[in-house]
Design a protein around this motif. Structure first.
Motif, PDB file in Angstrom:
ATOM      1  N   MET A   1      29.279 -40.828 -60.427  1.00 14.61           N
ATOM      2  CA  MET A   1      28.578 -39.801 -61.219  1.00 14.61           C
ATOM      3  C   MET A   1      29.311 -39.586 -62.550  1.00 14.61           C
ATOM      4  O   MET A   1      30.327 -38.912 -62.608  1.00 14.61           O
ATOM      5  CB  MET A   1      28.527 -38.489 -60.416  1.00 14.61           C
ATOM      6  N   ASN A   2      28.790 -40.183 -63.611  1.00  7.14           N
ATOM      7  CA  ASN A   2      29.502 -40.185 -64.889  1.00  7.14           C
ATOM      8  C   ASN A   2      29.674 -38.795 -65.488  1.00  7.14           C
ATOM      9  O   ASN A   2      30.672 -38.510 -66.128  1.00  7.14           O
ATOM     10  CB  ASN A   2      28.752 -41.063 -65.900  1.00  7.14           C
ATOM     11  N   ASP A   3      28.693 -37.940 -65.274  1.00  4.28           N
ATOM     12  CA  ASP A   3      28.685 -36.657 -65.958  1.00  4.28           C
ATOM     13  C   ASP A   3      29.190 -35.497 -65.111  1.00  4.28           C
ATOM     14  O   ASP A   3      29.061 -34.352 -65.520  1.00  4.28           O
ATOM     15  CB  ASP A   3      27.257 -36.341 -66.429  1.00  4.28           C
ATOM     16  N   CYS A   4      29.734 -35.803 -63.957  1.00  2.00           N
ATOM     17  CA  CYS A   4      30.114 -34.719 -63.040  1.00  2.00           C
ATOM     18  C   CYS A   4      31.545 -34.250 -63.336  1.00  2.00           C
ATOM     19  O   CYS A   4      32.493 -35.037 -63.321  1.00  2.00           O
ATOM     20  CB  CYS A   4      29.999 -35.208 -61.601  1.00  2.00           C
ATOM     21  N   LEU A   5      31.678 -32.943 -63.569  1.00  3.50           N
ATOM     22  CA  LEU A   5      32.982 -32.351 -63.877  1.00  3.50           C
ATOM     23  C   LEU A   5      34.010 -32.639 -62.781  1.00  3.50           C
ATOM     24  O   LEU A   5      35.153 -33.025 -63.063  1.00  3.50           O
ATOM     25  CB  LEU A   5      32.792 -30.837 -64.064  1.00  3.50           C
ATOM     26  N   PHE A   6      33.624 -32.440 -61.533  1.00  5.68           N
ATOM     27  CA  PHE A   6      34.609 -32.603 -60.452  1.00  5.68           C
ATOM     28  C   PHE A   6      34.931 -34.081 -60.210  1.00  5.68           C
ATOM     29  O   PHE A   6      36.066 -34.404 -59.843  1.00  5.68           O
ATOM     30  CB  PHE A   6      34.132 -31.909 -59.180  1.00  5.68           C
ATOM     31  N   CYS A   7      33.967 -34.988 -60.430  1.00  4.38           N
ATOM     32  CA  CYS A   7      34.302 -36.421 -60.361  1.00  4.38           C
ATOM     33  C   CYS A   7      35.337 -36.760 -61.430  1.00  4.38           C
ATOM     34  O   CYS A   7      36.271 -37.537 -61.183  1.00  4.38           O
ATOM     35  CB  CYS A   7      33.050 -37.289 -60.517  1.00  4.38           C
ATOM     36  N   LYS A   8      35.207 -36.164 -62.597  1.00  2.67           N
ATOM     37  CA  LYS A   8      36.186 -36.404 -63.676  1.00  2.67           C
ATOM     38  C   LYS A   8      37.555 -35.842 -63.302  1.00  2.67           C
ATOM     39  O   LYS A   8      38.594 -36.428 -63.624  1.00  2.67           O
ATOM     40  CB  LYS A   8      35.702 -35.785 -64.987  1.00  2.67           C
ATOM     41  N   GLU A  45      33.934 -38.481 -52.605  1.00  2.00           N
ATOM     42  CA  GLU A  45      32.561 -38.987 -52.710  1.00  2.00           C
ATOM     43  C   GLU A  45      31.689 -37.911 -53.355  1.00  2.00           C
ATOM     44  O   GLU A  45      31.775 -36.736 -52.985  1.00  2.00           O
ATOM     45  CB  GLU A  45      32.051 -39.300 -51.296  1.00  2.00           C
ATOM     46  N   HIS A  46      30.860 -38.304 -54.299  1.00  2.75           N
ATOM     47  CA  HIS A  46      29.985 -37.320 -54.939  1.00  2.75           C
ATOM     48  C   HIS A  46      28.823 -36.964 -54.013  1.00  2.75           C
ATOM     49  O   HIS A  46      27.952 -37.790 -53.738  1.00  2.75           O
ATOM     50  CB  HIS A  46      29.438 -37.822 -56.272  1.00  2.75           C
ATOM     51  N   ILE A  47      28.831 -35.725 -53.553  1.00  3.22           N
ATOM     52  CA  ILE A  47      27.697 -35.129 -52.833  1.00  3.22           C
ATOM     53  C   ILE A  47      27.365 -33.886 -53.652  1.00  3.22           C
ATOM     54  O   ILE A  47      28.268 -33.103 -53.967  1.00  3.22           O
ATOM     55  CB  ILE A  47      28.085 -34.726 -51.396  1.00  3.22           C
ATOM     56  N   PHE A  96      27.683 -28.949 -59.580  1.00  2.00           N
ATOM     57  CA  PHE A  96      26.887 -29.626 -58.553  1.00  2.00           C
ATOM     58  C   PHE A  96      27.589 -30.875 -58.028  1.00  2.00           C
ATOM     59  O   PHE A  96      27.068 -31.983 -58.067  1.00  2.00           O
ATOM     60  CB  PHE A  96      25.461 -29.859 -59.078  1.00  2.00           C
ATOM     61  N   HIS A  97      28.789 -30.636 -57.547  1.00  5.19           N
ATOM     62  CA  HIS A  97      29.555 -31.555 -56.700  1.00  5.19           C
ATOM     63  C   HIS A  97      30.034 -30.644 -55.584  1.00  5.19           C
ATOM     64  O   HIS A  97      30.789 -29.695 -55.844  1.00  5.19           O
ATOM     65  CB  HIS A  97      30.714 -32.169 -57.497  1.00  5.19           C
ATOM     66  N   ILE A  98      29.611 -30.910 -54.372  1.00  7.74           N
ATOM     67  CA  ILE A  98      29.861 -29.968 -53.274  1.00  7.74           C
ATOM     68  C   ILE A  98      31.334 -29.557 -53.244  1.00  7.74           C
ATOM     69  O   ILE A  98      32.232 -30.383 -53.445  1.00  7.74           O
ATOM     70  CB  ILE A  98      29.419 -30.573 -51.915  1.00  7.74           C
TER      71      ILE A  98
HETATM   72 ZN    ZN Z   1      30.872 -35.450 -58.646  1.00  8.19          ZN
END
Ligand code: ZN
Ligand code: 5GP
Length: 113
Positions: A1-8, A45-47, A96-98
């Motif tokens: 998920m490129n745009d997800c804050l928590f993935c970053k 994992e992005h959920i 919106f990353h659990i």
């Molecule tokens: Zn994410």
């Protein structure tokens, strides 16, 4: 998920105060704490949200609760703590990353606001 804050945050592209990390879970301090202890517990994992949990990805959610139990013992918070996962905007979800808020160090009212 490129745009997800928590993935970053997981990838280290955005700094965070890490509390714990393993192969599947990352725990860090909330940037705007609402209790003396306020951690965010997230799967790598992005959920997006709690209602996207299903039989193919629920193992990590189970593991998240093991991590929370372990951390609670290490922190010695005998008086108790609260775990919250807001699902959807009406419930207060803003990222919106659990994630599971782990809160401790003060009294908590019930019912939740
Ligand atoms: Zn994410
Ligand atoms: P929600 O409102 O989705 O249940 O919770 C999102 C949480 O993420 C909020 O408590 C908010 O303070 C936290 N948060 C938002 N942006 C950042 C950030 O860049 N870093 C950290 N550590 N926490 C954040």
């Amino acid at each position: 998920m490129n745009d997800c804050l928590f993935c970053k945050i997981i990838k280290g592209e955005i700094p965070s105060k890490k509390i714990y990390e393993d192969e599947t879970v990352y725990v860090f301090e909330d940037i705007n704490p609402t209790a003396p202890i306020h951690y965010l517990v997230i799967p790598k994992e992005h959920i997006s949200r709690l209602d996207e949990v299903n039989e193919s990805n629920s193992a990590v959610i189970s593991h998240i609760y093991e991590v929370i139990a372990k951390l609670s013992k290490e922190m010695d918070i005998k008086d108790g703590f609260r775990v919250v996962s807001n699902c959807g905007e009406t419930a207060g979800q803003s990222v919106f990353h659990i994630h599971f808020h782990m809160l401790a160090g003060r009294d908590f009212g019930w019912p939740a606001g």
